[in-house]
Design an enzyme around this catalytic site. Structure first.
Site, PDB file in Angstrom:
ATOM      1  N   ARG A  18      40.970  39.283  29.699  1.00 54.86           N
ATOM      2  CA  ARG A  18      40.193  37.829  30.040  1.00 54.86           C
ATOM      3  C   ARG A  18      39.858  37.327  28.525  1.00 54.86           C
ATOM      4  NH1 ARG A  18      38.530  36.975  35.363  1.00 54.86           N
ATOM      5  NH2 ARG A  18      40.100  38.037  36.551  1.00 54.86           N
ATOM      6  N   ARG A  56      37.224  31.169  30.205  1.00 54.93           N
ATOM      7  CA  ARG A  56      35.943  30.313  29.870  1.00 54.93           C
ATOM      8  C   ARG A  56      35.096  30.645  28.635  1.00 54.93           C
ATOM      9  NH1 ARG A  56      32.650  30.481  35.126  1.00 54.93           N
ATOM     10  NH2 ARG A  56      31.006  30.730  33.647  1.00 54.93           N
ATOM     11  N   ARG A  77      41.554  22.798  30.749  1.00 53.32           N
ATOM     12  CA  ARG A  77      41.385  23.056  32.335  1.00 53.32           C
ATOM     13  C   ARG A  77      40.559  22.353  33.014  1.00 53.32           C
ATOM     14  NH1 ARG A  77      41.081  27.408  35.169  1.00 53.32           N
ATOM     15  NH2 ARG A  77      40.663  25.923  36.711  1.00 53.32           N
ATOM     16  N   ASP A  90      47.401  34.968  36.857  1.00 51.81           N
ATOM     17  CA  ASP A  90      46.549  35.596  37.712  1.00 51.81           C
ATOM     18  C   ASP A  90      47.193  36.727  38.690  1.00 51.81           C
ATOM     19  OD1 ASP A  90      43.642  35.471  38.630  1.00 51.81           O
ATOM     20  OD2 ASP A  90      44.695  35.899  40.461  1.00 51.81           O
ATOM     21  N   TYR A  99      42.623  42.000  48.513  1.00 49.19           N
ATOM     22  CA  TYR A  99      42.411  40.620  48.560  1.00 49.19           C
ATOM     23  C   TYR A  99      43.054  40.013  49.912  1.00 49.19           C
ATOM     24  CZ  TYR A  99      40.247  40.129  44.083  1.00 49.19           C
ATOM     25  OH  TYR A  99      39.768  40.067  42.974  1.00 49.19           O
TER      26      TYR A  99
HETATM   27  O1  1CP Z   1      43.160  36.404  29.291  1.00 47.12           O
HETATM   28  C1  1CP Z   1      43.535  37.141  30.450  1.00 47.12           C
HETATM   29  O2  1CP Z   1      42.965  38.083  30.523  1.00 47.12           O
HETATM   30  C2  1CP Z   1      44.660  36.570  31.078  1.00 47.12           C
HETATM   31  C3  1CP Z   1      44.007  35.754  32.359  1.00 47.12           C
HETATM   32  C4  1CP Z   1      43.936  36.551  33.739  1.00 47.12           C
HETATM   33  C5  1CP Z   1      44.058  37.798  34.340  1.00 47.12           C
HETATM   34  C6  1CP Z   1      44.612  39.013  33.394  1.00 47.12           C
HETATM   35  C7  1CP Z   1      43.293  35.826  34.810  1.00 47.12           C
HETATM   36  C8  1CP Z   1      42.939  34.398  34.666  1.00 47.12           C
HETATM   37  N1  1CP Z   1      43.444  36.625  35.995  1.00 47.12           N
HETATM   38  C9  1CP Z   1      43.831  38.096  35.569  1.00 47.12           C
HETATM   39  C10 1CP Z   1      43.827  39.064  36.518  1.00 47.12           C
HETATM   40  C11 1CP Z   1      43.124  39.337  37.525  1.00 47.12           C
HETATM   41  N2  1CP Z   1      42.658  38.365  38.602  1.00 47.12           N
HETATM   42  C12 1CP Z   1      42.504  40.313  37.741  1.00 47.12           C
HETATM   43  C13 1CP Z   1      42.675  41.628  37.409  1.00 47.12           C
HETATM   44  C14 1CP Z   1      41.557  41.760  35.965  1.00 47.12           C
HETATM   45  C15 1CP Z   1      40.276  42.108  36.293  1.00 47.12           C
HETATM   46  O3  1CP Z   1      39.902  43.010  36.724  1.00 47.12           O
HETATM   47  O4  1CP Z   1      39.501  41.090  36.000  1.00 47.12           O
HETATM   48  C16 1CP Z   1      41.706  40.151  39.207  1.00 47.12           C
HETATM   49  C17 1CP Z   1      40.766  41.316  40.180  1.00 47.12           C
HETATM   50  C18 1CP Z   1      41.794  38.933  39.498  1.00 47.12           C
HETATM   51  C19 1CP Z   1      41.345  38.284  40.666  1.00 47.12           C
HETATM   52  C20 1CP Z   1      40.478  37.072  40.227  1.00 47.12           C
HETATM   53  N3  1CP Z   1      41.098  35.777  39.930  1.00 47.12           N
HETATM   54  C21 1CP Z   1      39.039  37.037  40.330  1.00 47.12           C
HETATM   55  C22 1CP Z   1      37.996  38.205  40.489  1.00 47.12           C
HETATM   56  C23 1CP Z   1      37.443  37.966  41.759  1.00 47.12           C
HETATM   57  C24 1CP Z   1      36.783  39.152  41.916  1.00 47.12           C
HETATM   58  O5  1CP Z   1      37.177  39.715  42.956  1.00 47.12           O
HETATM   59  O6  1CP Z   1      35.632  39.346  41.905  1.00 47.12           O
HETATM   60  C25 1CP Z   1      38.707  35.659  39.620  1.00 47.12           C
HETATM   61  C26 1CP Z   1      37.430  35.244  39.428  1.00 47.12           C
HETATM   62  C27 1CP Z   1      39.963  35.153  39.509  1.00 47.12           C
HETATM   63  C28 1CP Z   1      40.348  33.589  38.897  1.00 47.12           C
HETATM   64  C29 1CP Z   1      40.596  33.662  37.557  1.00 47.12           C
HETATM   65  N4  1CP Z   1      41.834  34.430  37.134  1.00 47.12           N
HETATM   66  C30 1CP Z   1      41.890  34.030  35.594  1.00 47.12           C
HETATM   67  C31 1CP Z   1      40.821  32.820  35.316  1.00 47.12           C
HETATM   68  C32 1CP Z   1      40.742  32.395  34.118  1.00 47.12           C
HETATM   69  C33 1CP Z   1      40.169  32.810  36.456  1.00 47.12           C
HETATM   70  C34 1CP Z   1      38.937  31.700  36.358  1.00 47.12           C
HETATM   71  C35 1CP Z   1      39.594  30.570  37.093  1.00 47.12           C
HETATM   72  C36 1CP Z   1      38.664  29.542  37.759  1.00 47.12           C
HETATM   73  O7  1CP Z   1      37.286  29.839  37.809  1.00 47.12           O
HETATM   74  O8  1CP Z   1      38.748  28.503  37.976  1.00 47.12           O
END
Ligand code: 1CP
Length: 341
Positions: free
Chosen positions: A21, A25, A34, A70, A146
């Site tokens: 990540r 943000r 964004r 994602d 999910y």
């Molecule tokens: O910089 C980076 O790491 C690349 C961006 C990235 C990655 C690797 C995003 C952007 N998502 C992911 C993978 C991802 N998505 C995972 C595996 C990594 C981890 O464990 O954190 C998971 C579980 C998700 C699912 C997901 N997508 C969540 C988690 C929800 C939960 O179950 O708690 C969330 C909040 C998202 C949205 C998301 N994905 C990425 C961003 C920047 C965001 C936020 C976007 C927004 O709020 O509009």
């Protein structure tokens, strides 16, 4: 490339570091770009994906970029009705709970992720030679969680119930998700990513026995199907201290470790010559210079002890993603310290 050297047992020119990540943000330039665009639409816009992927590399001088995408992107591309809701995460319009739901799941055609592979081409054109581009996918279990729960969950109650009560249905669902994951990773590898990470973020909800019987065969097929490409394969989950060996046994080259288990202890638990990745607690980036220095030094020492204990190398990272409130300057400072200590 320092990251590839550490992953393959060579001596890196400097200690490789990147952060899960690292895009997102914590960066003002990300928040700006964004501001008026949804998360999912951004993931299918190659220019935007390229820009957001490169932002943290430019600002922090990390040794790798991770593709901005994602884990639900391949599901959306295949035709599953879902959205990524700000502040929540993925939300599935019709959760997958019955045999009919599983049978109705679409397959992924590589052309459907053409925007992602186009973005990879653009990124590779701009990324400095000594920096790696990491592609990724969600592992079948985390994707299944999910789809079945319909969104984020604390207990994975429905997921684990299906797994235990309807094992045949579970394995059919996992088979379909494994096919989607393989297609998505193969498309990224064909487009030129230097390494891939399989995120089984929520596998830590399972006992080792359940992981081995209900999840490992599917993740093993993912790793086997991409093995011949020869790119390092990183495997990561949160709270997976008890699963580190099982998650390595499925075929990983690098095992991700969260902050709960010291890296040298992780290397002993794994007992195989793979590299370790991790494992600063993400909150360390919020705790000020003294704590940051102390914790970075400790993780670097643990990494050296891990190598003494048989690990092939150490890729520095957090134990999970950068927290959204993290000051961007703290991330830059952490990278500086990691490269200088
Ligand atoms: O910089 C980076 O790491 C690349 C961006 C990235 C990655 C690797 C995003 C952007 N998502 C992911 C993978 C991802 N998505 C995972 C595996 C990594 C981890 O464990 O954190 C998971 C579980 C998700 C699912 C997901 N997508 C969540 C988690 C929800 C939960 O179950 O708690 C969330 C909040 C998202 C949205 C998301 N994905 C990425 C961003 C920047 C965001 C936020 C976007 C927004 O709020 O509009």
């Amino acid at each position: 490339m320092p990251l590839l050297a550490a992953a393959t047992g060579q001596t890196p020119a400097r200690r490789p570091v990147w952060f899960m990540r690292q895009a997102g943000r914590s960066l003002p330039e990300y928040r700006e770009i964004r501001a008026d665009r949804g998360m999912l639409e951004s993931c299918f816009d190659p220019d935007l994906v390229c820009e957001i992927t490169l932002q943290p590399v430019r600002r922090h001088d990390t040794d790798a970029a991770i593709l901005f995408s994602d884990i639900v992107v391949p599901l959306r591309a295949a035709g599953v009705d879902l959205d990524i809701v700000a502040g929540t995460g993925p939300v599935i319009a019709q959760p997958v709970r019955t045999a009919a739901d599983v049978a109705a799941l679409p397959r992924l055609d590589a052309e459907a992720v053409g925007a992602v592979t186009a973005a990879i081409g653009q990124i590779l054109g701009e990324l400095p030679e000594n920096k790696a581009l990491i592609g990724f996918a969600g592992a079948p279990f985390t994707l299944a969680s999910y789809l079945i729960e319909g969104g984020p969950s604390r207990t994975y109650q429905r997921t684990k119930t299906m797994m235990l009560a309807e094992p045949e249905l579970w394995h059919r669902l996992m088979g379909t998700l494994t096919d989607i994951t393989i297609t998505f990773l193969q498309a990224q590898i064909a487009a030129g990513v230097d390494a891939v990470q399989l995120f089984d973020s929520w596998a830590g909800a399972l006992s080792e026995e359940t992981y081995r019987s209900h999840v490992a065969p599917h993740s093993a097929r993912v790793f086997a199907e991409i093995a011949e490409a020869g790119v390092p394969r990183i495997h990561f989950g949160v709270g997976t201290g008890e699963l580190l060996k099982a998650m390595t046994d499925v075929g990983a080259d690098v095992i991700g470790v969260d902050w709960r288990v010291p890296l040298d202890e992780a290397a002993r638990r794994v007992g195989a010559p793979v590299a370790v990745q991790g494992n600063l607690d993400p909150t360390v980036l919020l705790a000020g210079e003294d704590v940051l220095r102390r914790e970075v030094a400790r993780v670097l020492r643990d990494g050296e002890k891990a190598i003494d204990a048989g690990a092939r190398g150490h890729i520095v990272n957090l134990g999970h993603g950068v927290l959204p409130d993290t000051p961007a300057e703290a991330v830059t400072r952490a990278v500086e310290l990691i490269h200088s200590l």
